[in-house]
Design an enzyme around this catalytic site. Structure first.
Site, mmCIF file in Angstrom:
data_model
loop_
_atom_site.group_PDB
_atom_site.id
_atom_site.type_symbol
_atom_site.label_atom_id
_atom_site.label_comp_id
_atom_site.label_asym_id
_atom_site.label_seq_id
_atom_site.Cartn_x
_atom_site.Cartn_y
_atom_site.Cartn_z
ATOM 1 N N ASP A 33 -1.523 4.344 -6.561
ATOM 2 C CA ASP A 33 -0.102 4.329 -6.219
ATOM 3 C C ASP A 33 0.648 5.505 -6.837
ATOM 4 O OD1 ASP A 33 0.940 1.529 -4.866
ATOM 5 O OD2 ASP A 33 -0.952 1.315 -5.927
ATOM 6 N N GLY A 91 0.856 -1.175 0.000
ATOM 7 C CA GLY A 91 0.000 0.000 0.000
ATOM 8 C C GLY A 91 0.893 1.227 0.000
ATOM 9 N N ALA A 92 0.656 2.140 -0.938
ATOM 10 C CA ALA A 92 1.584 3.252 -1.155
ATOM 11 C C ALA A 92 1.869 4.071 0.109
ATOM 12 C CB ALA A 92 1.060 4.145 -2.287
ATOM 13 N N ASN A 128 -2.645 1.968 -10.397
ATOM 14 C CA ASN A 128 -3.150 1.265 -9.216
ATOM 15 C C ASN A 128 -3.029 -0.236 -9.458
ATOM 16 O OD1 ASN A 128 -4.396 1.444 -6.560
ATOM 17 N ND2 ASN A 128 -6.215 0.569 -7.492
ATOM 18 N N ARG A 167 10.172 -0.769 -4.604
ATOM 19 C CA ARG A 167 8.954 -0.856 -5.417
ATOM 20 C C ARG A 167 8.803 0.469 -6.146
ATOM 21 N NH1 ARG A 167 3.706 -3.807 -3.627
ATOM 22 N NH2 ARG A 167 3.844 -4.306 -5.844
#
Length: 343
Positions: A231, A45-46, A241, A85
């Site tokens: 994101d 999760g960002a 996303n 990421r």
């Protein structure tokens, strides 16, 4: 509910690969350990990734206190964290904020200053999510209370409360939520494992559906609105996303259903013109051919596993932020939202 805890010199993460059947907390005391946890999706999760990285760099500063190459090593650690990421812009923004503090701080105060900044980033995330929930509930209530969501965007994906799931929580708190349909979200099943876990914990009514059920569910009149997270959001509103989001947006447009993105302004990337310039992470094929280590495809089968997709801004009804709801044209409305954030 929280999936991240902290103290000076360490960060604790609830291993999300083991949820919902095991609650395992792991303690990390270095940047490289946190980078590995981000890569392995123990934290995801960002917003949560950004906060975890900030605490990882703060822990690294504590570990390296007194090292004559402290600044150089912290810059190198930030680079490694940043690459864990690449799609989620919150990760880079949190690290940029940490490095700005590093540049402004004397050597003997770096560990304390970085820890204080990481705490500030985490606290700001909680306040931001509550504001997103309030603005989102205001706008979604106009459409109805049956919501379809994708992936996990709640307390497990943030520091607390959530973005798209924060909107759902706010609707529930106001007594106007009807029902939530939760895409399972292949291949990591963040919807079936994590969103369902959060909703069940809070007594919010929901059903899990397979990702491929969404279109027919819309056709059957089950869904009043779709709300998802993000994101990274480009200047024109194109939104990266979790893979499968673009498909939902196309289906929603066909069925005349409003499609909203809920995200903090830290997810805006106004330096990126369009979604074509957003880096899309491609992960190992084993995550598609196997489920939690168990093979489901023939031996030797190949797979392409894009972790994210990009939804064009023209398919998005509105982007819900802590400063209000941006509407098309997004080049104008997102720029104005960013200005409010700066003030």
């Amino acid at each position: 509910m929280r999936a991240i805890r902290w103290a000076q010199g360490q960060v604790e993460l609830l291993d999300q690969t083991k949820l919902p059947h095991e609650s395992v907390w792991e303690t990390f005391t270095s940047a490289d350990e946190v980078a590995a946890a981000i890569r392995d999706m123990k934290v995801r999760g960002a917003p949560a990734i950004g906060a975890a990285a900030a605490f990882g760099l703060a822990a690294e500063a504590c570990r390296l206190q007194g090292d004559p190459q402290l600044r150089e090593k912290l810059h190198a650690a930030a680079t490694r964290l940043r690459s864990a990421r690449p799609t989620a812009v919150n990760l880079a923004q949190a690290l940029d904020a940490m490095l700005a503090v590093l540049e402004q701080t004397a050597d003997d105060a770096i560990a304390d200053a970085l820890y204080a900044k990481a705490v500030a980033i985490a606290d700001a995330d909680v306040a931001t999510n509550r504001r997103i929930g309030a603005f989102g509930a205001d706008v979604i209530a106009q459409h109805g209370g049956r919501i379809l969501t994708h992936c996990n965007t709640g307390s497990l994906a943030t520091v607390e409360y959530g973005t798209a799931l924060g909107v759902i929580r706010a609707l529930h708190e106001r007594g106007i939520l009807g029902h939530v349909y939760v895409d399972e979200t292949r291949p990591y099943l963040q919807g079936a494992r994590l969103t369902a876990y959060e909703l069940a914990e809070e007594g919010i009514p929901f059903d899990i559906i397979t990702d491929s059920t969404a279109g027919y569910a819309m056709a059957q009149g089950w869904v009043d609105a779709v709300v998802v997270g993000a994101d990274r959001i480009a200047r024109n509103g194109d939104t990266a996303n979790k893979i499968g989001t673009y498909t939902l947006a196309v289906l929603a447009q066909y069925h005349g259903i409003p499609f909203y993105v809920a995200a903090p302004t830290t997810t805006l990337d106004l330096a990126t013109s369009t979604g074509r310039d957003i880096p899309i992470e491609e992960r190992h094929a084993n995550e598609v051919t196997h489920i939690f280590g168990r093979p489901i495809a023939p031996n030797g089968a190949s797979a392409r596993h894009l972790a994210f997709d990009v939804t064009p801004g023209e398919l998005i009804t509105g982007i819900i932020t802590e400063w209000g709801v941006a509407k098309p044209p997004y080049i104008e409305s997102l720029t104005e939202i960013a200005k409010r954030d700066c003030r």
